[in-house]
Design an enzyme around this catalytic site. Sequence first.
Site, PDB file in Angstrom:
ATOM      1  N   ILE A 128      48.509   0.214  36.267  1.00  0.00           N
ATOM      2  CA  ILE A 128      49.603   0.881  35.547  1.00  0.00           C
ATOM      3  C   ILE A 128      49.356   2.384  35.423  1.00  0.00           C
ATOM      4  CG2 ILE A 128      50.988   0.909  33.420  1.00  0.00           C
ATOM      5  CD1 ILE A 128      51.213  -1.741  34.813  1.00  0.00           C
ATOM      6  N   CYS A 133      48.343  12.803  29.498  1.00  0.00           N
ATOM      7  CA  CYS A 133      47.383  12.486  28.453  1.00  0.00           C
ATOM      8  C   CYS A 133      46.133  11.971  29.154  1.00  0.00           C
ATOM      9  CB  CYS A 133      47.946  11.483  27.467  1.00  0.00           C
ATOM     10  SG  CYS A 133      48.106   9.859  28.141  1.00  0.00           S
ATOM     11  N   ARG A 151      51.947  10.367  32.907  1.00  0.00           N
ATOM     12  CA  ARG A 151      53.003   9.900  32.000  1.00  0.00           C
ATOM     13  C   ARG A 151      54.344  10.613  32.210  1.00  0.00           C
ATOM     14  NH1 ARG A 151      50.025   7.245  27.571  1.00  0.00           N
ATOM     15  NH2 ARG A 151      51.928   6.066  27.427  1.00  0.00           N
ATOM     16  N   ARG A 194      52.928  11.151  21.989  1.00  0.00           N
ATOM     17  CA  ARG A 194      53.775  10.949  23.139  1.00  0.00           C
ATOM     18  C   ARG A 194      55.037  10.152  22.842  1.00  0.00           C
ATOM     19  NH1 ARG A 194      54.615  10.400  28.460  1.00  0.00           N
ATOM     20  NH2 ARG A 194      55.766   8.477  28.184  1.00  0.00           N
ATOM     21  N   LYS A 225      51.700  -1.228  16.402  1.00  0.00           N
ATOM     22  CA  LYS A 225      51.889   0.226  16.442  1.00  0.00           C
ATOM     23  C   LYS A 225      53.033   0.613  17.382  1.00  0.00           C
ATOM     24  CE  LYS A 225      49.386   2.720  19.344  1.00  0.00           C
ATOM     25  NZ  LYS A 225      49.874   3.775  20.247  1.00  0.00           N
ATOM     26  N   ASN A 226      52.986   0.102  18.613  1.00  0.00           N
ATOM     27  CA  ASN A 226      53.958   0.550  19.607  1.00  0.00           C
ATOM     28  C   ASN A 226      55.378   0.140  19.250  1.00  0.00           C
ATOM     29  OD1 ASN A 226      51.955   1.780  21.026  1.00  0.00           O
ATOM     30  ND2 ASN A 226      51.859   0.269  22.697  1.00  0.00           N
ATOM     31  N   ARG A 250      44.329   6.258  15.663  1.00  0.00           N
ATOM     32  CA  ARG A 250      45.748   6.300  16.010  1.00  0.00           C
ATOM     33  C   ARG A 250      46.318   4.901  16.162  1.00  0.00           C
ATOM     34  NH1 ARG A 250      47.054  10.977  20.262  1.00  0.00           N
ATOM     35  NH2 ARG A 250      49.080  10.157  19.747  1.00  0.00           N
ATOM     36  N   ASP A 301      46.654  -2.051  28.137  1.00  0.00           N
ATOM     37  CA  ASP A 301      46.019  -1.631  26.882  1.00  0.00           C
ATOM     38  C   ASP A 301      44.805  -2.486  26.520  1.00  0.00           C
ATOM     39  OD1 ASP A 301      47.842   0.372  26.665  1.00  0.00           O
ATOM     40  OD2 ASP A 301      49.005  -0.508  25.044  1.00  0.00           O
TER      41      ASP A 301
HETATM   42  C1  UD1 Z   1      53.971   2.091  26.587  1.00  0.00           C
HETATM   43  C2  UD1 Z   1      52.937   1.917  25.487  1.00  0.00           C
HETATM   44  C3  UD1 Z   1      51.530   2.039  26.039  1.00  0.00           C
HETATM   45  C4  UD1 Z   1      51.324   1.082  27.197  1.00  0.00           C
HETATM   46  C5  UD1 Z   1      52.424   1.273  28.246  1.00  0.00           C
HETATM   47  C6  UD1 Z   1      52.356   0.260  29.376  1.00  0.00           C
HETATM   48  C7  UD1 Z   1      54.147   2.818  23.572  1.00  0.00           C
HETATM   49  C8  UD1 Z   1      54.228   3.872  22.529  1.00  0.00           C
HETATM   50  N1  UD1 Z   1      53.157   2.952  24.485  1.00  0.00           N
HETATM   51  O1  UD1 Z   1      53.844   3.428  27.065  1.00  0.00           O
HETATM   52  O2  UD1 Z   1      50.617   1.721  25.002  1.00  0.00           O
HETATM   53  O3  UD1 Z   1      50.073   1.328  27.806  1.00  0.00           O
HETATM   54  O4  UD1 Z   1      53.717   1.141  27.619  1.00  0.00           O
HETATM   55  O5  UD1 Z   1      52.416  -1.023  28.872  1.00  0.00           O
HETATM   56  O6  UD1 Z   1      54.895   1.865  23.558  1.00  0.00           O
HETATM   57  N2  UD1 Z   1      56.486   5.709  34.715  1.00  0.00           N
HETATM   58  C9  UD1 Z   1      57.094   6.407  35.713  1.00  0.00           C
HETATM   59  N3  UD1 Z   1      58.214   7.136  35.423  1.00  0.00           N
HETATM   60  C10 UD1 Z   1      58.726   7.191  34.159  1.00  0.00           C
HETATM   61  C11 UD1 Z   1      58.096   6.455  33.137  1.00  0.00           C
HETATM   62  C12 UD1 Z   1      56.973   5.722  33.437  1.00  0.00           C
HETATM   63  O7  UD1 Z   1      56.644   6.389  36.854  1.00  0.00           O
HETATM   64  O8  UD1 Z   1      59.728   7.870  33.970  1.00  0.00           O
HETATM   65  C13 UD1 Z   1      55.262   4.916  35.003  1.00  0.00           C
HETATM   66  C14 UD1 Z   1      54.043   5.452  34.258  1.00  0.00           C
HETATM   67  O9  UD1 Z   1      53.447   6.519  34.934  1.00  0.00           O
HETATM   68  C15 UD1 Z   1      53.174   4.230  34.222  1.00  0.00           C
HETATM   69  C16 UD1 Z   1      54.164   3.071  34.110  1.00  0.00           C
HETATM   70  O10 UD1 Z   1      55.422   3.597  34.511  1.00  0.00           O
HETATM   71  O11 UD1 Z   1      52.502   4.105  35.464  1.00  0.00           O
HETATM   72  C17 UD1 Z   1      54.267   2.483  32.730  1.00  0.00           C
HETATM   73  O12 UD1 Z   1      54.671   3.477  31.825  1.00  0.00           O
HETATM   74  P1  UD1 Z   1      55.596   3.150  30.582  1.00  0.00           P
HETATM   75  O13 UD1 Z   1      55.973   1.727  30.590  1.00  0.00           O
HETATM   76  O14 UD1 Z   1      56.704   4.166  30.548  1.00  0.00           O
HETATM   77  O15 UD1 Z   1      54.621   3.416  29.371  1.00  0.00           O
HETATM   78  P2  UD1 Z   1      54.977   4.058  27.982  1.00  0.00           P
HETATM   79  O16 UD1 Z   1      56.302   3.581  27.523  1.00  0.00           O
HETATM   80  O17 UD1 Z   1      54.726   5.505  28.003  1.00  0.00           O
END
Ligand code: UD1
Length: 431
Positions: free
Chosen positions: A341, A128, A133, A104, A34-35, A411, A319
């Site tokens: 995380i 969320c 996020r 998202r 999915k991701n 989802r 996850d």
């Molecule tokens: C993706 C996955 C999600 C998975 C996550 C972590 C998709 C669609 N979703 O989410 O299923 O759980 O990776 O493996 O691919 N962070 C910041 N600042 C930012 C962005 C992120 O501090 O600008 C932090 C977040 O709060 C979190 C961590 O980084 O603590 C990981 O987030 P991120 O890797 O960005 O997750 P997603 O890409 O949203």
Amino acid sequence: MTVTVVPSQQVLNPQLEIAGGRRLSGEVRVSGAKNSALVLMAASLLTEDTLRLRNVPPLTDIAGMGEILASLGVGVRRGSDSIEMDGSGLNQSAPPYELVNSLRASFFCIGPLLAKLGIARVPLPGGCQIGTRPVVEHVKGLKALGAQVTIEHGVVSAVVPGRGHRLKGGRIHLDCPSVGATETLMMAAALADGETVIENAALEPEVVDLAGLLIAMGARVRGAGTPTIRIVGVERLHGADYAVIPDRIEAGTLLLAAAITRSTLTVGPVITDHLGAVLTKLEEVGCRLDIDGTCVTISADQIRAVDLRTQPFPGFPTDLQAPFMSLLATAQGTSVITEHIFENRLQHVGELQRMGAAIRMQGNTAFIEGVHRLSGAPVKGSDLRASAAMVLAGLAADGITTVQGLEYLDRGYADLEGKLNAVGATIRRVG
Ligand code: UD1
């Protein structure tokens, strides 16, 4: 090309009724990731040609992403396990709030929109169930590529100034290795003028999959899967026909279904390198694993306690934290799980407690004392992976478990109950 948008599934108050205690046996097929698929779909914005993705899972999130792309002018056509996207009609730079808010990952469209059109207005996705996020890293990186970005009234507006409105390659150091930021910036940099270096990039397999697709579309990307990704921008990307990697999280969930029911099950296809930390933990708790190419056969009997903490890849994936907790709730001894995380990703604890699990919380750490048997109860999944954790717990519990919150489960899992029923589970969708 005919444009057919797959509607999101709408059901009133569906729930799963699980009769626990059944052993599983046989083979289960893992769907596409999915991701990965969500982000690869966004890459269709980068080309006027047709992008065809295969091994795309039939999920409501995928349908949602199709709706977002269609709202931007992309022709979207869904096949049984494929999706074709024709970017020649791209004429909008602002996906509507309702669509972005419900998915998202759609925020990641901001990178390719900006690269292709020089302008993008994308609503902030908001928090969320699992945490706040933020998208600070995405925005910081786009600025480093020359975009002017403002955030007002909940909308991120980005524009590339100057003639040609083309992003310029630059050096970006991510403060945290965000998966979404890495992917957004890779797509933005693919059409930028000059070289972009992304340091402290995410190492996740989905990032490597995106690099594979971009390269198939004519991009020049090196280093995906390492902390430093280098991208030399090209003027134009072409279409491609590309297969999505297998879903490592679904595969892990299915392996855990076998473990929690003390069964033997073959799960595939999987890329075992994508599941390293998970397979190691399964062995540590006492499961036997037999790996044959892209299939993993797991056999479980006694399960013992283990400690784990979630980490970015190649560490244990956040996850699978909730599904693994369901297993450890039935282990011999006391396990400790720390969620590193996301700040709010332990909401399933309360529901597992309702099923008789003995779990004590301290901040983002859960102390899980294994019990002999969970007992069936009505429970609700608070997010996608929490819902999967409830299904697993139900498989092992005495009596009937009803799981609500299927709007989350659907989802991210393609017909989870169908797959589990085919190997011996008794799960009924009602409502
Ligand atoms: C993706 C996955 C999600 C998975 C996550 C972590 C998709 C669609 N979703 O989410 O299923 O759980 O990776 O493996 O691919 N962070 C910041 N600042 C930012 C962005 C992120 O501090 O600008 C932090 C977040 O709060 C979190 C961590 O980084 O603590 C990981 O987030 P991120 O890797 O960005 O997750 P997603 O890409 O949203």
